[in-house]
Design an enzyme around this catalytic site. Structure first.
Site, PDB file in Angstrom:
ATOM      1  N   HIS A 310      -8.984  -3.948  -1.222  1.00 22.45           N
ATOM      2  CA  HIS A 310      -8.814  -2.651  -0.563  1.00 22.45           C
ATOM      3  C   HIS A 310     -10.138  -1.867  -0.514  1.00 22.45           C
ATOM      4  CE1 HIS A 310      -6.434   0.971   0.582  1.00 22.45           C
ATOM      5  NE2 HIS A 310      -7.449   1.595  -0.002  1.00 22.45           N
ATOM      6  N   ASP A 388      -5.196  17.068  -1.389  1.00 23.19           N
ATOM      7  CA  ASP A 388      -4.711  16.318  -2.552  1.00 23.19           C
ATOM      8  C   ASP A 388      -3.194  16.423  -2.695  1.00 23.19           C
ATOM      9  OD1 ASP A 388      -7.230  15.487  -3.321  1.00 23.19           O
ATOM     10  OD2 ASP A 388      -7.552  17.197  -4.653  1.00 23.19           O
TER      11      ASP A 388
HETATM   12  N1  BES Z   1      -9.997   6.305  -0.824  1.00 20.86           N
HETATM   13  C1  BES Z   1      -8.861   6.034  -1.617  1.00 20.86           C
HETATM   14  C2  BES Z   1      -8.632   7.039  -2.702  1.00 20.86           C
HETATM   15  C3  BES Z   1      -8.445   8.458  -2.200  1.00 20.86           C
HETATM   16  C4  BES Z   1      -7.702   8.717  -1.053  1.00 20.86           C
HETATM   17  C5  BES Z   1      -8.979   9.499  -2.902  1.00 20.86           C
HETATM   18  C6  BES Z   1      -7.552  10.030  -0.616  1.00 20.86           C
HETATM   19  C7  BES Z   1      -8.819  10.794  -2.482  1.00 20.86           C
HETATM   20  C8  BES Z   1      -8.102  11.066  -1.331  1.00 20.86           C
HETATM   21  C9  BES Z   1      -8.930   4.634  -2.216  1.00 20.86           C
HETATM   22  O1  BES Z   1      -9.497   3.693  -1.355  1.00 20.86           O
HETATM   23  C10 BES Z   1      -7.518   4.171  -2.443  1.00 20.86           C
HETATM   24  O2  BES Z   1      -6.779   4.161  -1.502  1.00 20.86           O
HETATM   25  N2  BES Z   1      -7.164   3.791  -3.658  1.00 20.86           N
HETATM   26  C11 BES Z   1      -5.854   3.273  -3.957  1.00 20.86           C
HETATM   27  C12 BES Z   1      -5.934   1.781  -3.905  1.00 20.86           C
HETATM   28  C13 BES Z   1      -4.666   1.033  -3.593  1.00 20.86           C
HETATM   29  C14 BES Z   1      -4.012   1.496  -2.310  1.00 20.86           C
HETATM   30  C15 BES Z   1      -4.923  -0.456  -3.548  1.00 20.86           C
HETATM   31  C16 BES Z   1      -5.494   3.788  -5.340  1.00 20.86           C
HETATM   32  O3  BES Z   1      -6.312   4.510  -5.928  1.00 20.86           O
HETATM   33  O4  BES Z   1      -4.416   3.541  -5.820  1.00 20.86           O
HETATM   34 ZN    ZN Z   2      -8.249   3.408   0.352  1.00 23.13          ZN
END
Ligand code: BES
Ligand code: ZN
Length: 616
Positions: A310, A388
């Site tokens: 991811h 958020d």
């Molecule tokens: N970019 C995101 C995390 C994020 C999204 C932070 C929106 C702040 C605001 C990251 O790539 C993500 O999606 N992480 C997921 C991974 C999972 C879907 C495999 C997580 O943290 O769980």
């Molecule tokens: Zn993501």
């Protein structure tokens, strides 16, 4: 009539004064980025673990777009601004007046800089606050090694402004450089090429040549060691987990190779992983060149490496082609979830890829039961909320399903070619949903008429819920798990006849997630005694089991659950548990007692979410 005209004129003027509020703009920034943009950022900061501050100056190189504009509006949150200088054409620096507005709970404080000329560069002397929303500072006792402090940033969505005065919108991209001075106890790394062999002398320099938005600027420091996994990839981690991480994520190079084959060249040089302390509030964060990763996916068997797929996928969808505003987050996360699953299929085969699809889709359907219709729209109306707070599985899994649907309708050949061209055409650009819709229409829908109409595509993007004909991933393995489970629950078979020896983590997750809430405490105990689910070291299995235990009143998990909630700060794993606990008076009391111990170790973002859930 005259009044009407005057009103329209006044509205027009107001619109010009804050162009960011104009239709299609990013409403989460104060920046007047239609008038002036930052093209390069240089940070010269001292990192102070005693004070928990970053302080020094930021140089913002400016690109003026409008002839007689001279004001620069920037985003800040809880920053102390000391002095601002502007660099004149002749190279001399001049003190410049500035004003810091009152703090808005969501946006922070608008910084208005008024040079009365168009400086080519601004120098802002400032410091961050110890409670900066985008930083976590850990004492040595809060780390695994107990000897060295740790700190890290998490800028997405709008926390970059809590440690950098910047145009904090994904619509603006800049290259950046940095000099960070701190104690020689720690190694500092950033979302820029890091040299594994750098001298650990407390004085570190970085240069990121590619233009990226502020949410992808990242920094971390701690007792970090490096271990190479391949020529191009490696891991930074505290020593306790370095070897285990390098083993766990050994497939990273294969993932890069697979993605390049599908979607074109990886444009960022190295790809390294940084393993954070367990308080990292996300699973992963796609900081360019250096993905930030929770240690809760170091499971010992590679079962949770879709997280790496991811974050790596974001090197195409997100970091290369970027959502222009947070309303367009699905362009980042939906495309990335789709690409993630294609990578998993390529590297680990389609059985596993389909199981992961099925688990995500089931989770999305559960979530859709409780989300408002508005929040189930891909092009979401955030309604002024903190981004958020509007976070859900919709941009991820509904976005993924939309792309899976296009893939199935047009066939892989055509759809893969389309996506590959999309990444090439918008490389290093930030685009909004409307731009994508036009591109899709022109380059796919109209290329092959009669397959998917523009109206159908728009329904996916602008309508709530899941359209009729949504792809339904079918996993044969899960069908079998379901049959075995049903037989056992109906009393037609013994627990020992479940073929669990051959079950993968995904089959376990499916099994636990699909047990009925009517399951008896005796049956829960029987499962626990046979399979040790309460003490599972797989963070996802433990999470699913604790959640089921809370819902069905199986109290035996409570001591382990307490340890889990204190030891982990990843929001996806802890928030559902706190939520479930808070739904009964005894649960709430338990949760509050546990949280009292857990809170000091949590990240500000996690503290914010749990505070909200458990407050009176
Ligand atoms: N970019 C995101 C995390 C994020 C999204 C932070 C929106 C702040 C605001 C990251 O790539 C993500 O999606 N992480 C997921 C991974 C999972 C879907 C495999 C997580 O943290 O769980
Ligand atoms: Zn993501």
């Amino acid at each position: 009539m005259l009044n009407r005209l005057l009103l329209i004129y006044a509205l027009l003027l107001a619109g010009m004064a804050s162009p960011s509020a104009a239709a299609g703009g990013d409403s989460y920034t104060y920046a007047n980025y239609q008038q002036v943009t930052v093209s390069h950022l240089h940070l010269d900061l001292a990192m102070d673990f005693q004070q928990k501050t970053l302080s020094g100056f930021a140089d913002l190189q400016l690109n003026w777009l409008v002839q007689d504009a001279t004001e620069v509006y920037l985003d800040t949150r809880d920053l102390t601004i000391e002095r601002v200088y502007g660099k004149q054409q002749d190279g001399s620096w001049q003190t410049v007046p500035f004003k810091l507005a009152a703090r808005d709970a969501v946006l922070g404080s608008k910084l208005t800089i008024s040079p009365a000329f168009q400086p080519q560069m601004l120098r802002i002397h400032y410091s961050s606050a110890p409670e900066a929303s985008g930083l976590q500072w850990l004492n040595p006792e809060q780390t695994a090694g107990k000897t060295t402090p740790f700190m890290f940033s998490q800028n997405q969505a709008i926390h970059g402004r809590s440690w950098i005065p910047v145009q904090d919108t994904p619509a603006v991209r800049m290259s950046y450089s940095a000099r960070i001075q701190t104690t020689d106890q720690v190694l500092v790394v950033m979302s820029a090429p890091n040299d594994p062999a750098t001298a650990r002398d407390g004085d570190y320099q970085f240069y990121m040549p590619q233009p990226i938005p502020a949410y992808l600027i990242a920094i971390a420091a701690g007792d970090l060691q490096f271990k190479a996994m391949s020529e191009q990839t490696g891991v930074y981690a505290e020593p306790y987990i370095l070897e285990a991480s390098a083993n766990e994520f050994a497939s990273t190079q294969a993932m890069i190779d697979a993605t390049e084959q599908l979607y074109g060249e990886y444009r960022w040089g190295r790809y390294d992983l940084l393993i954070l302390p367990p308080s990292f509030p996300f699973g992963g964060m796609e900081n360019p060149v250096l993905s930030f990763i929770t240690p809760t996916v170091v499971a010992g068997d590679g079962s949770l490496v879709n997280l790496i797929a991811h974050e790596l996928a974001h090197s195409w969808s997100g970091n290369l082609v970027t959502n222009a505003t947070w309303r367009d987050l699905w362009l980042n996360e939906g495309f990335t979830s789709y690409v993630e699953n294609r990578i998993m299929e390529q590297v680990f085969g389609s059985d596993r890829a389909v199981m992961e699809q099925a688990l995500s889709v089931q989770a999305l359907k559960d979530e859709l039961q409780v989300l408002s219709a508005n929040d189930s729209i891909l092009h979401i109306d955030l309604q002024g909320r903190d981004p958020d707070d509007a976070f859900s599985g919709v941009p991820y899994t509904k976005g993924q399903l939309f792309l899976m649907d296009l893939e199935q309708q047009f066939g892989r050949d055509k759809f893969d070619r389309f996506l590959r061209q999309y990444f090439a055409d918008y490389a290093f650009k930030s685009i909004d949903t409307a731009t994508f819709v036009n591109y899709l229409d022109k380059n796919l829908l109209q290329q092959y008429p009669g397959v998917v109409s523009l109206e159908q595509a728009k329904a996916w993007i602008y309508q709530p819920g899941l359209p009729a004909g949504t792809p339904e991933p079918q996993s044969d393995a899960f069908t079998q798990v379901q049959q075995h489970a049903s037989n056992w629950l109906a009393g037609n078979s013994e627990l020992s006849s479940l073929p669990t020896a051959s079950w993968t983590v995904h089959e376990w997750l499916y099994f636990i997630n699909n047990l009925p809430l009517s399951i008896s405490p005796e049956q829960m105990a029987a499962l626990d005694n046979s399979f040790g689910l309460t003490t599972s070291t797989n963070s996802e299995i433990a999470h699913a089991w604790y959640l089921l235990a809370l819902k069905t009143g199986y109290q035996q998990v409570l001591p382990q659950l307490e340890q889990y909630l204190i030891g982990i700060g990843r929001r996806k794993l802890i928030i559902p548990l706190y939520k479930q606990l808070a739904s009964t008076p005894e649960g709430l009391a338990f949760a509050r007692a546990v949280y009292q111990q857990a809170r000091p170790g949590y990240h500000p973002l996690a503290q914010g979410s749990v505070d909200e859930l458990l407050r009176n």
